[in-house]
Design a protein around this motif. Structure first.
Motif, short mmCIF file in Angstrom:
data_model
loop_
_atom_site.label_atom_id
_atom_site.label_comp_id
_atom_site.label_asym_id
_atom_site.label_seq_id
_atom_site.Cartn_x
_atom_site.Cartn_y
_atom_site.Cartn_z
N LEU A 1 0.86 -1.18 0.00
CA LEU A 1 0.00 0.00 0.00
C LEU A 1 0.90 1.22 0.00
CD1 LEU A 1 -2.70 1.55 0.41
CD2 LEU A 1 -2.31 1.25 2.87
N THR A 2 0.60 2.16 -0.86
CA THR A 2 1.28 3.45 -0.86
C THR A 2 0.24 4.53 -0.59
OG1 THR A 2 2.95 2.70 -2.42
CG2 THR A 2 2.67 5.06 -2.21
N VAL A 3 0.54 5.37 0.39
CA VAL A 3 -0.36 6.48 0.72
C VAL A 3 0.37 7.79 0.46
CG1 VAL A 3 -1.74 5.20 2.39
CG2 VAL A 3 0.30 6.40 3.17
N THR A 4 -0.38 8.80 0.03
CA THR A 4 0.18 10.11 -0.29
C THR A 4 -0.63 11.19 0.42
OG1 THR A 4 0.74 9.25 -2.48
CG2 THR A 4 0.81 11.64 -2.21
N ASP A 5 0.09 12.14 1.03
CA ASP A 5 -0.64 13.23 1.69
C ASP A 5 -0.79 14.42 0.74
OD1 ASP A 5 1.78 14.66 1.70
OD2 ASP A 5 2.07 14.48 3.86
N ALA A 6 -1.39 15.51 1.23
CA ALA A 6 -1.69 16.69 0.40
C ALA A 6 -0.43 17.37 -0.11
CB ALA A 6 -2.54 17.68 1.20
N ASP A 7 0.72 17.19 0.56
CA ASP A 7 1.97 17.80 0.13
C ASP A 7 2.77 16.89 -0.80
OD1 ASP A 7 1.53 20.17 1.54
OD2 ASP A 7 2.45 19.35 3.38
N GLY A 8 2.21 15.72 -1.16
CA GLY A 8 2.89 14.80 -2.07
C GLY A 8 3.86 13.85 -1.41
N LEU A 9 3.91 13.89 -0.06
CA LEU A 9 4.78 12.95 0.66
C LEU A 9 4.12 11.57 0.66
CD1 LEU A 9 5.82 15.23 3.64
CD2 LEU A 9 7.16 14.70 1.58
N MET A 10 4.96 10.55 0.53
CA MET A 10 4.43 9.18 0.43
C MET A 10 5.04 8.26 1.47
SD MET A 10 4.37 8.19 -3.54
CE MET A 10 4.93 9.38 -4.67
N ASP A 11 4.30 7.21 1.76
CA ASP A 11 4.83 6.12 2.58
C ASP A 11 4.24 4.83 2.03
OD1 ASP A 11 6.35 4.88 4.57
OD2 ASP A 11 4.67 4.89 5.98
N THR A 12 5.02 3.77 2.18
CA THR A 12 4.60 2.48 1.66
C THR A 12 4.71 1.43 2.76
OG1 THR A 12 5.40 3.05 -0.55
CG2 THR A 12 5.09 0.72 -0.10
N ALA A 13 3.75 0.55 2.81
CA ALA A 13 3.76 -0.59 3.74
C ALA A 13 3.34 -1.84 2.98
CB ALA A 13 2.82 -0.33 4.91
N MET A 14 3.84 -2.98 3.46
CA MET A 14 3.51 -4.25 2.81
C MET A 14 3.02 -5.26 3.84
SD MET A 14 6.73 -4.51 0.14
CE MET A 14 6.55 -6.24 -0.04
N VAL A 15 2.22 -6.19 3.36
CA VAL A 15 1.77 -7.31 4.17
C VAL A 15 1.98 -8.56 3.34
CG1 VAL A 15 -0.64 -7.13 3.41
CG2 VAL A 15 -0.12 -8.23 5.58
N THR A 16 2.39 -9.64 3.98
CA THR A 16 2.62 -10.90 3.27
C THR A 16 1.41 -11.80 3.42
OG1 THR A 16 4.99 -10.75 3.67
CG2 THR A 16 4.13 -12.91 3.10
N ILE A 17 0.91 -12.32 2.32
CA ILE A 17 -0.20 -13.26 2.30
C ILE A 17 0.34 -14.61 1.88
CG2 ILE A 17 -2.46 -13.81 1.27
CD1 ILE A 17 -2.41 -11.20 2.90
N THR A 18 0.04 -15.63 2.68
CA THR A 18 0.46 -16.98 2.38
C THR A 18 -0.77 -17.82 2.05
OG1 THR A 18 2.34 -16.78 3.89
CG2 THR A 18 1.71 -19.00 3.22
N VAL A 19 -0.78 -18.44 0.89
CA VAL A 19 -1.89 -19.29 0.48
C VAL A 19 -1.41 -20.73 0.51
CG1 VAL A 19 -3.50 -19.83 -1.39
CG2 VAL A 19 -2.81 -17.45 -0.95
N GLY A 20 -2.07 -21.55 1.30
CA GLY A 20 -1.71 -22.96 1.41
C GLY A 20 -2.39 -23.80 0.36
N THR A 21 -2.00 -25.06 0.34
CA THR A 21 -2.62 -26.00 -0.59
C THR A 21 -4.02 -26.36 -0.10
OG1 THR A 21 -1.67 -27.88 0.57
CG2 THR A 21 -0.40 -26.97 -1.25
#
Length: 80
Positions: A1-21
């Protein structure tokens, strides 16, 4: 996920999804003792060595003489 504020500053976060059989079929493992003898023959069956990836939830034994059991490790007396 990348989020941007009104001044154009950004931050990114990730989450790992594991799908089993997918769920796999159980493996029935049976043993019995004794395997032969004179009638009436009391036989002890073991089904507790059966396995499954999510757990065995029921047992259905058919002794082929009109009798059955839902126990994990039943005993049955054969007359013929």
């Amino acid at each position: 996920l990348t989020v941007t504020d009104a001044d154009g500053l950004m931050d990114t976060a990730m989450v790992t999804i594991t799908v089993g059989t997918a769920n796999e079929a159980p493996t029935a493992v049976v043993s019995a003792t004794p395997l032969s003898g004179a009638a009436p023959l009391n036989v002890t069956f073991t089904g507790s060595n059966s396995t499954d990836d999510v757990g065995v939830v029921s047992y259905a034994w058919d002794f082929k003489d009109g009798n059955s059991s839902s126990e994990m490790n039943p005993s049955h007396t054969f007359t013929t």
